[in-house]
Design a protein around this motif. Structure first.
Motif, short mmCIF file in Angstrom:
data_model
loop_
_atom_site.label_atom_id
_atom_site.label_comp_id
_atom_site.label_asym_id
_atom_site.label_seq_id
_atom_site.Cartn_x
_atom_site.Cartn_y
_atom_site.Cartn_z
N THR A 38 0.84 -1.21 0.00
CA THR A 38 0.00 0.00 0.00
C THR A 38 0.87 1.25 0.00
O THR A 38 0.62 2.21 -0.76
CB THR A 38 -0.93 0.01 1.23
OG1 THR A 38 -1.80 -1.11 1.16
CG2 THR A 38 -1.75 1.29 1.27
N ASP A 39 1.90 1.25 0.83
CA ASP A 39 2.79 2.41 0.91
C ASP A 39 3.52 2.62 -0.42
O ASP A 39 3.66 3.77 -0.89
CB ASP A 39 3.81 2.22 2.03
CG ASP A 39 3.18 2.28 3.42
OD1 ASP A 39 2.05 2.80 3.53
OD2 ASP A 39 3.82 1.82 4.38
N ILE A 40 3.97 1.54 -1.02
CA ILE A 40 4.71 1.64 -2.28
C ILE A 40 3.80 2.15 -3.40
O ILE A 40 4.18 3.05 -4.16
CB ILE A 40 5.33 0.28 -2.66
CG1 ILE A 40 6.43 -0.10 -1.67
CG2 ILE A 40 5.89 0.31 -4.08
CD1 ILE A 40 6.93 -1.52 -1.81
N LEU A 41 2.61 1.60 -3.49
CA LEU A 41 1.68 2.06 -4.54
C LEU A 41 1.36 3.54 -4.38
O LEU A 41 1.34 4.29 -5.37
CB LEU A 41 0.39 1.24 -4.49
CG LEU A 41 0.49 -0.26 -4.82
CD1 LEU A 41 -0.90 -0.90 -4.74
CD2 LEU A 41 1.09 -0.50 -6.19
N GLY A 192 11.53 -3.96 -10.48
CA GLY A 192 10.69 -5.08 -10.09
C GLY A 192 9.88 -4.74 -8.86
O GLY A 192 9.83 -3.59 -8.41
N GLY A 193 9.25 -5.76 -8.31
CA GLY A 193 8.48 -5.59 -7.08
C GLY A 193 7.22 -4.78 -7.29
O GLY A 193 6.79 -4.48 -8.41
N ALA A 194 6.63 -4.38 -6.16
CA ALA A 194 5.39 -3.60 -6.21
C ALA A 194 5.58 -2.26 -6.90
O ALA A 194 4.65 -1.73 -7.52
CB ALA A 194 4.86 -3.39 -4.78
N GLN A 195 6.80 -1.69 -6.83
CA GLN A 195 7.03 -0.41 -7.47
C GLN A 195 6.94 -0.51 -8.99
O GLN A 195 6.50 0.41 -9.66
CB GLN A 195 8.38 0.19 -7.05
CG GLN A 195 9.62 -0.58 -7.49
CD GLN A 195 10.04 -1.62 -6.49
OE1 GLN A 195 9.25 -2.10 -5.68
NE2 GLN A 195 11.31 -2.00 -6.53
N ALA A 196 7.32 -1.66 -9.55
CA ALA A 196 7.21 -1.85 -10.99
C ALA A 196 5.75 -1.98 -11.40
O ALA A 196 5.31 -1.41 -12.41
CB ALA A 196 7.99 -3.09 -11.42
N VAL A 197 4.98 -2.73 -10.62
CA VAL A 197 3.55 -2.87 -10.89
C VAL A 197 2.87 -1.50 -10.82
O VAL A 197 2.04 -1.15 -11.67
CB VAL A 197 2.91 -3.86 -9.90
CG1 VAL A 197 1.39 -3.90 -10.09
CG2 VAL A 197 3.50 -5.25 -10.07
N SER A 223 0.25 -9.11 -4.60
CA SER A 223 -0.58 -8.17 -3.84
C SER A 223 -0.78 -6.87 -4.62
O SER A 223 -1.89 -6.33 -4.67
CB SER A 223 0.09 -7.87 -2.49
OG SER A 223 -0.60 -6.84 -1.81
N ALA A 224 0.27 -6.39 -5.23
CA ALA A 224 0.16 -5.15 -5.99
C ALA A 224 -0.77 -5.32 -7.19
O ALA A 224 -1.58 -4.43 -7.49
CB ALA A 224 1.55 -4.71 -6.46
N LYS A 225 -0.68 -6.46 -7.87
CA LYS A 225 -1.57 -6.70 -9.01
C LYS A 225 -3.03 -6.73 -8.57
O LYS A 225 -3.90 -6.18 -9.25
CB LYS A 225 -1.18 -8.01 -9.71
CG LYS A 225 0.08 -7.91 -10.55
CD LYS A 225 0.51 -9.26 -11.09
CE LYS A 225 -0.46 -9.82 -12.10
NZ LYS A 225 0.03 -11.10 -12.69
N ARG A 226 -3.29 -7.37 -7.43
CA ARG A 226 -4.67 -7.38 -6.93
C ARG A 226 -5.18 -5.97 -6.68
O ARG A 226 -6.32 -5.64 -6.99
CB ARG A 226 -4.75 -8.19 -5.62
CG ARG A 226 -4.86 -9.68 -5.80
CD ARG A 226 -5.29 -10.35 -4.50
NE ARG A 226 -4.33 -10.14 -3.43
CZ ARG A 226 -3.34 -10.99 -3.16
NH1 ARG A 226 -3.19 -12.09 -3.85
NH2 ARG A 226 -2.51 -10.74 -2.16
N ARG A 227 -4.32 -5.13 -6.12
CA ARG A 227 -4.74 -3.80 -5.72
C ARG A 227 -4.93 -2.84 -6.90
O ARG A 227 -5.74 -1.91 -6.82
CB ARG A 227 -3.76 -3.21 -4.72
CG ARG A 227 -3.87 -3.86 -3.34
CD ARG A 227 -2.82 -3.31 -2.38
NE ARG A 227 -3.04 -3.84 -1.04
CZ ARG A 227 -3.82 -3.27 -0.13
NH1 ARG A 227 -4.44 -2.15 -0.42
NH2 ARG A 227 -3.97 -3.81 1.06
N VAL A 228 -4.19 -3.03 -7.98
CA VAL A 228 -4.32 -2.10 -9.11
C VAL A 228 -5.36 -2.57 -10.11
O VAL A 228 -5.66 -1.85 -11.08
CB VAL A 228 -2.96 -1.90 -9.83
CG1 VAL A 228 -1.92 -1.34 -8.88
CG2 VAL A 228 -2.47 -3.20 -10.48
#
Length: 434
Positions: A38-41, A192-197, A223-228
Motif C-alpha cells: 500500500t505504501d509503495i503504490l 521489479g516488485g510492487a514499485q514496478a507494478v 498483492s500489488a496486481k490485486r490492488r491495481v
C-alpha cells in the motif's frame, strides 16, 4: 523421505473430506506485505519516477539516478541474444516459433450481419494499446514466461509491450533478455516488485501507463496486481503450481514419479497428486519416489511439497478418476494411460490436458505450443489459459435503420417503462413515427 507421502483410497468413508482438506489453500494476505505494498503504490502514484528509483535502489542494491539508467536499450537485448550458445539460441527460437504458431489460431476477427430491415449489428475486435509484462529477475529468471506472455500479446496486435524485470545487484539474465529480443518487446525497464507494478498501472513521468499487466511475481507483486486491478487489467493472481496424474497402471513408474517431482520442485506449496486404478502400480511409484528423490538437486523442496500437499490415491476405475479430476480442476492434468484419447471427453475442468505417456507436462512449460500460464486453485472451473483473447477486447456495433427503429422502439419503451426509466422510454419512442 522423512515422512511418507500420504496414501488415500476413494473407498474410505472420509475420502472426500480428506481430499478437500488436501486441496484447500488459503491465499490469505500477509498484513506486513499488504501494508508495505500500500505504501509503495501510494508513493509511486504520488511522486512517480522519484519513488520508483528510490525503491529500486533500496531493494535491488543499485545506484540509479534517473529512470533512463534503468531502461535497457535495444542493443542490450540483441547483445544478450548474441551471447547465448548456439544450442540455447536455437532452443529459444524453436520454442518461440511453436508458441507463435499455436497462438495465431486463437486470434479473433471482427464480424457483423445485416437484418432484413437494414439494421446492422456486429462486434469489433481490437487489440489493447499497451501491455506491461512482469518477469522475475536475478537468479529466479524464466525466459519461458517471456515467450508465453509476450507472444500472444504480439499476435493479438498489441501496439506496445513494456517489460519490467528486476536486476538485483545489477545481475541480468541473458536468456530473459534474449527472449525479449526474440519476441519483439518494445521497452525494458530493470525494475521489479510492487514499485514496478505501480509504475505500469499508474504511469510515471518516464514510464507510460499500460492497459493490462501480465506475468508472475512474488507475494509483493501478487498483492500489488490485486490492488491495481480496475485501474488496469491483470491476467490472474496465480496460486502454487499443480499437477494431477491419472494412471491406469500402464507405463513406467519412474516417469510418473518424476512428473510429480517436476511440479513439487517449484516450491513447498506446489501440489502433485496421482489417481490410479492399480494398487500395485501405486506401490511401484512410491518405490520410485524413494529411489529417485535423493538424486534430485531440489530434494528438500520436493520432499516438503509431497509430504505437505501430495498424495497417491487408489480409485475404483477411470470413470471415478475423471470425476475426481473434475472436482480437483487441476492446473495440469496428465492422462497417463494406454487409451488416453478415449477419456478426454470425460474431463470438463483442467487448465491443460496432456494425453498419453509421451505428453509430459514439462514440454508444455517450454515448447509444445499452448500457453503455460494456466488457472490454479480450482479456478479451471471458470477460467482459461492465457491466450491471444486476453489481449483483445470486443466492442459491440449497433446501427439501427429507420425501419428497425419502428420495430425496436416500442419494445424498448415497454421494457423501460417497466423499469421505471421514463427517459429511456421516451428516447426510444421519439424515433417511432406516428
Amino acid at each position: 523421505m522423512s515422512e511418507q507421502i500420504r496414501r488415500l483410497d476413494s473407498r474410505d468413508g472420509d475420502f472426500f473430506a480428506t481430499l478437500d482438506a488436501l486441496l484447500a489453500f488459503e491465499s490469505g494476505t500477509d498484513e506486513k506485505i499488504e501494508n508495505a505494498v500500500t505504501d509503495i503504490l501510494n508513493a509511486v502514484r504520488t511522486t512517480g519516477d522519484v519513488a520508483v528509483i528510490e525503491y529500486t535502489n533500496r531493494f535491488d542494491r543499485l545506484d540509479a539516478r534517473h529512470i533512463a539508467d534503468l531502461e535497457l536499450p535495444r542493443e542490450a537485448l540483441d547483445e544478450a541474444l548474441a551471447s547465448l550458445s548456439d544450442a540455447q539460441r536455437q532452443a529459444l527460437q524453436l520454442a518461440a516459433d511453436r508458441v507463435e504458431a499455436y497462438h495465431r489460431r486463437q486470434r479473433a476477427e471482427s464480424w457483423e450481419y445485416t437484418e432484413a430491415d437494414g439494421t446492422r449489428l456486429g462486434q469489433i475486435v481490437t487489440p489493447l494499446d499497451r501491455v506491461g509484462l512482469y518477469v522475475p529477475g536475478g537468479r529466479a529468471a524464466y525466459p519461458s514466461s517471456v515467450l508465453m506472455n509476450a507472444i500472444p500479446a504480439k499476435v493479438a496486435g498489441v501496439k506496445e509491450l513494456i517489460m519490467v524485470v528486476p536486476t538485483p545487484g545489477g545481475e541480468r539474465n541473458a536468456l530473459v533478455l534474449a527472449a525479449a529480443a526474440i519476441t519483439g518487446v518494445d521497452r525494458v525497464f530493470t525494475i521489479g516488485g510492487a514499485q514496478a507494478v505501480a509504475a505500469l498501472a499508474y504511469g510515471t513521468q518516464s514510464i507510460p501507463q499500460v492497459d493490462k499487466i501480465v506475468g508472475p511475481g512474488n507475494a509483493y507483486v501478487a498483492s500489488a496486481k490485486r490492488r491495481v486491478f480496475g485501474t488496469v487489467g491483470i491476467d490472474m493472481v496465480a496460486g502454487p503450481s499443480e499437477v494431477l496424474v491419472i494412471s491406469d497402471g500402464s507405463g513406467d513408474p519412474d516417469w510418473v514419479a518424476m512428473d510429480l517431482f517436476a511440479q513439487a520442485e517449484h516450491d513447498e506449496l506446489a501440489q502433485s497428486i496421482l489417481l490410479c486404478t492399480d494398487a500395485d502400480f501405486i506401490d511401484r511409484v512410491y518405490a520410485s519416489i524413494e529411489t529417485l528423490l535423493p538424486t534430485m538437486p531440489r530434494q528438500d523442496t520436493i520432499d516438503a511439497s509431497l509430504r505437505n500437499r501430495g498424495a497417491l490415491i487408489k480409485v475404483n476405475d477411470l470413470d471415478e478418476a475423471c470425476a475426481i479430476a473434475n472436482r480437483i480442476a487441476p492446473e495440469h492434468l496428465e492422462l497417463s494411460m494406454e487409451q488416453a484419447e478415449e477419456w478426454i471427453g470425460k474431463i470438463r475442468h483442467a487448465g491443460a490436458i496432456f494425453v498419453g505417456h509421451w505428453s509430459v507436462e514439462a514440454l508444455g512449460d517450454y515448447c509444445a505450443g499452448p500457453n503455460h500460464v494456466l488457472p490454479t486453485m480450482r479456478s479451471a472451473r471458470f477460467s482459461s489459459p492465457l491466450g491471444v483473447y486476453d489481449f483483445q477486447k470486443r466492442t459491440s456495433l449497433i446501427q439501427v435503420s429507420e425501419a428497425g427503429a419502428q420495430h425496436l422502439g416500442p419494445i424498448a419503451a415497454i421494457l423501460a417503462d417497466g423499469e421505471g426509466l421514463q427517459a429511456h422510454a421516451r428516447s426510444a419512442r421519439y424515433r417511432v413515427k406516428g
